[in-house]
Design an enzyme around this catalytic site. Structure first.
Site, mmCIF file in Angstrom:
data_model
loop_
_atom_site.group_PDB
_atom_site.id
_atom_site.type_symbol
_atom_site.label_atom_id
_atom_site.label_comp_id
_atom_site.label_asym_id
_atom_site.label_seq_id
_atom_site.Cartn_x
_atom_site.Cartn_y
_atom_site.Cartn_z
ATOM 1 N N GLY A 277 8.603 1.307 -7.711
ATOM 2 C CA GLY A 277 9.490 1.181 -8.861
ATOM 3 C C GLY A 277 9.411 2.367 -9.796
ATOM 4 C CD GLU A 278 10.960 6.175 -13.018
ATOM 5 O OE1 GLU A 278 10.454 6.843 -12.101
ATOM 6 O OE2 GLU A 278 10.551 6.237 -14.192
ATOM 7 C CB CYS B 248 1.762 6.482 -1.861
ATOM 8 S SG CYS B 248 2.977 6.202 -3.060
ATOM 9 C CD GLU C 22 3.662 -3.683 -0.930
ATOM 10 O OE1 GLU C 22 4.080 -3.785 0.230
ATOM 11 O OE2 GLU C 22 4.328 -3.149 -1.825
ATOM 12 C CB CYS D 213 9.580 7.530 -2.071
ATOM 13 S SG CYS D 213 8.782 6.052 -2.710
ATOM 14 C CB CYS E 203 12.198 10.009 -4.183
ATOM 15 S SG CYS E 203 12.250 9.999 -5.985
ATOM 16 C CB SER F 102 3.655 7.993 -12.388
ATOM 17 O OG SER F 102 4.241 8.947 -11.541
ATOM 18 C CB CYS G 247 -1.949 1.584 -8.129
ATOM 19 S SG CYS G 247 -0.327 2.300 -7.813
ATOM 20 C CB CYS H 247 12.497 2.300 -6.289
ATOM 21 S SG CYS H 247 12.530 3.599 -7.540
ATOM 22 C CB SER I 120 7.213 12.337 -9.617
ATOM 23 O OG SER I 120 6.331 11.253 -9.692
ATOM 24 C CG LEU I 121 7.632 19.578 -11.151
ATOM 25 C CD1 LEU I 121 8.851 19.379 -12.040
ATOM 26 C CD2 LEU I 121 6.701 20.620 -11.790
ATOM 27 C CG HIS I 122 7.144 15.323 -6.106
ATOM 28 N ND1 HIS I 122 5.798 15.249 -6.329
ATOM 29 C CD2 HIS I 122 7.602 14.040 -6.178
ATOM 30 C CE1 HIS I 122 5.459 13.978 -6.524
ATOM 31 N NE2 HIS I 122 6.525 13.232 -6.442
HETATM 32 N N1 SAH Z 1 8.725 6.084 -9.838
HETATM 33 C C1 SAH Z 1 7.540 6.645 -10.391
HETATM 34 C C2 SAH Z 1 6.257 5.920 -10.029
HETATM 35 C C3 SAH Z 1 6.121 5.406 -8.626
HETATM 36 S S1 SAH Z 1 5.813 6.559 -7.346
HETATM 37 C C4 SAH Z 1 7.460 8.128 -10.047
HETATM 38 O O1 SAH Z 1 8.340 8.609 -9.344
HETATM 39 O O2 SAH Z 1 6.565 8.805 -10.513
HETATM 40 C C5 SAH Z 1 4.193 7.178 -7.650
HETATM 41 C C6 SAH Z 1 3.954 8.561 -7.076
HETATM 42 O O3 SAH Z 1 3.845 8.509 -5.638
HETATM 43 C C7 SAH Z 1 5.077 9.527 -7.371
HETATM 44 O O4 SAH Z 1 4.550 10.774 -7.717
HETATM 45 C C8 SAH Z 1 5.788 9.576 -6.052
HETATM 46 O O5 SAH Z 1 6.580 10.723 -5.938
HETATM 47 C C9 SAH Z 1 4.634 9.519 -5.074
HETATM 48 N N2 SAH Z 1 4.982 9.181 -3.698
HETATM 49 C C10 SAH Z 1 6.013 8.452 -3.243
HETATM 50 N N3 SAH Z 1 6.006 8.374 -1.901
HETATM 51 C C11 SAH Z 1 4.929 9.065 -1.494
HETATM 52 C C12 SAH Z 1 4.378 9.348 -0.220
HETATM 53 N N4 SAH Z 1 4.924 8.903 0.885
HETATM 54 N N5 SAH Z 1 3.254 10.105 -0.179
HETATM 55 C C13 SAH Z 1 2.663 10.555 -1.310
HETATM 56 N N6 SAH Z 1 3.136 10.297 -2.539
HETATM 57 C C14 SAH Z 1 4.263 9.577 -2.636
#
Ligand code: SAH
Length: 358
Positions: free
Chosen positions: A170-171, A342, A92, A119, A116, A202, A105, A112, A225-227
């Site tokens: 994807g990463e 997302c 997508e 995700c 995580c 990202s 995007c 992937c 993506s610190l989170h």
């Molecule tokens: N792999 C890369 C880029 C793809 S994800 C990364 O991890 O940054 C893009 C962003 O969307 C990341 O910050 C990821 O953590 C976030 N993301 C993934 N699933 C999500 C969700 N369900 N809701 C909100 N953000 C999400």
């Protein structure tokens, strides 16, 4: 028609290919103009190329766009496309109209590996890197749509994609070479002309690649993506944190900031009772204080297969960061009515699989 996608090659690559095959290297610029400015996909229509060159291109290359399975447009102008790849896998891409331009995007992998927990991408079983052409062609189709929408008015900056966020499935740091070639191609001033400062990559935190990226000293933006504000919480959400814990990640980030003199973005999804407490906000502020950085707070998009829920404390978290002197914004959600947000695309994809028996 040839088997090689022309979308794999930069101008320099094409120049080398042309010279090696006895053609004038300057034709590379003309080819780029036809494909990336005029959006022409038939080499036979490239009228300023000599007949023998057109024949050579026809028998060795193709400029086929990706096949669009579903194109959906949201009320807010967001466009989501589900593309079908040659090996029947689907990806997508989302276009988000912004005040400052048209932002896309892009997806960089099918599925992937990073897994995580919050995700949906990790739930896609098949995995492979996208080829450069498969990433470039995501932009190509979006530009075709915009061109039509704005009636071929090239003088209108909104008639083409101007900004890229590499934040789809994807990463990107796990498909580094193809992503960098993609950027080289879309960056070309004779082509899509998307400047490095308009591109954001990202990553979940693949430390060696962040260092390699820093050493390239480009103007491309980096988002992390610190989170989470500590290793315990982060490791419970993101397996990558076990290989590269927060201290190592922040060292790499500082190295990037030093090497490039650019501000970094920390992405922080807010998940109810997991990472959204007051003490987390204070801890986060302490962690990144003094860095040339800002925090992008992201409302979590719920994925039904996992237990995480959207935080109800986004405002409080934001206010604490502000009080602590940290630059922060809350990210706007796009295309909620077409599942473009997302983590929700995959559900739609499964529907398509069933209906179309792809
Ligand atoms: N792999 C890369 C880029 C793809 S994800 C990364 O991890 O940054 C893009 C962003 O969307 C990341 O910050 C990821 O953590 C976030 N993301 C993934 N699933 C999500 C969700 N369900 N809701 C909100 N953000 C999400």
């Amino acid at each position: 028609m040839g088997t090689k996608s022309i979308f794999n090659y930069s101008i320099q690559d094409l120049q080398e290919i042309l010279v090696a095959n006895g053609f004038n290297k300057f034709a590379a610029q003309q080819i780029f103009d036809w494909i990336y400015v005029k959006l022409e996909t038939d080499f036979n229509n490239m009228s300023n190329l000599k007949k023998d060159l057109r024949d050579y291109l026809m028998s060795n290359f193709n400029a086929n766009p990706l096949k669009s399975l579903v194109v959906e447009e949201s009320k807010d102008g967001t466009i989501k496309i589900l593309f079908l790849l040659d090996d029947k896998k689907t990806i997508e891409t989302v276009l988000m109209p912004q005040k400052y331009g048209q932002s896309v995007c892009v997806t960089t992998q099918v599925g992937c590996k990073m897994a995580c927990k919050f995700c949906a991408s990790g739930l896609i079983k098949t995995e492979r890197n996208l080829e450069t052409n498969e990433i470039v062609r995501q932009i190509f189709t979006m530009n075709q749509i915009l061109k039509e929408k704005f009636k071929d008015d090239l003088s209108n900056p909104r008639s083409r994609v101007s900004h890229i966020v590499v934040m789809g499935i994807g990463e990107p740091m796990d498909n580094f070479e193809n992503v960098m070639k993609f950027i080289e191609i879309i960056n070309e001033t004779k082509g899509f002309q998307i400047g490095a400062r308009h591109i954001t990559i990202s990553t979940c935190g693949v430390v060696p690649k962040i260092i390699e990226f820093a050493d390239m000293k480009t103007q491309i933006n980096l988002a992390i993506s610190l989170h989470a504000s500590n290793n315990e919480v982060r490791s419970s959400m993101m397996p990558i944190n076990k290989a590269y814990p927060i201290e190592k990640l922040l060292d790499a980030v500082s190295y990037y900031i030093e090497a490039t003199n650019r501000r970094i973005t920390f992405e922080y999804i807010l998940i109810e009772d997991v990472n959204d407490k007051k003490e987390h906000a204070v801890e986060l502020a302490r962690l990144i204080r003094g860095m040339n950085a800002y925090v992008n707070l992201i409302p979590y998009n719920e994925v039904k297969e996992n237990p995480y829920r959207k935080s109800t404390k986004i405002d409080t978290f934001f206010k604490i960061l502000k009080k602590e002197g940290i630059n922060a914004i809350v990210r706007k959600e796009f295309g909620a009515d077409i599942d473009a947000a997302c983590g929700q695309l995959r559900a739609k994809r499964e529907g398509v699989f069933k209906n179309d028996e792809v």
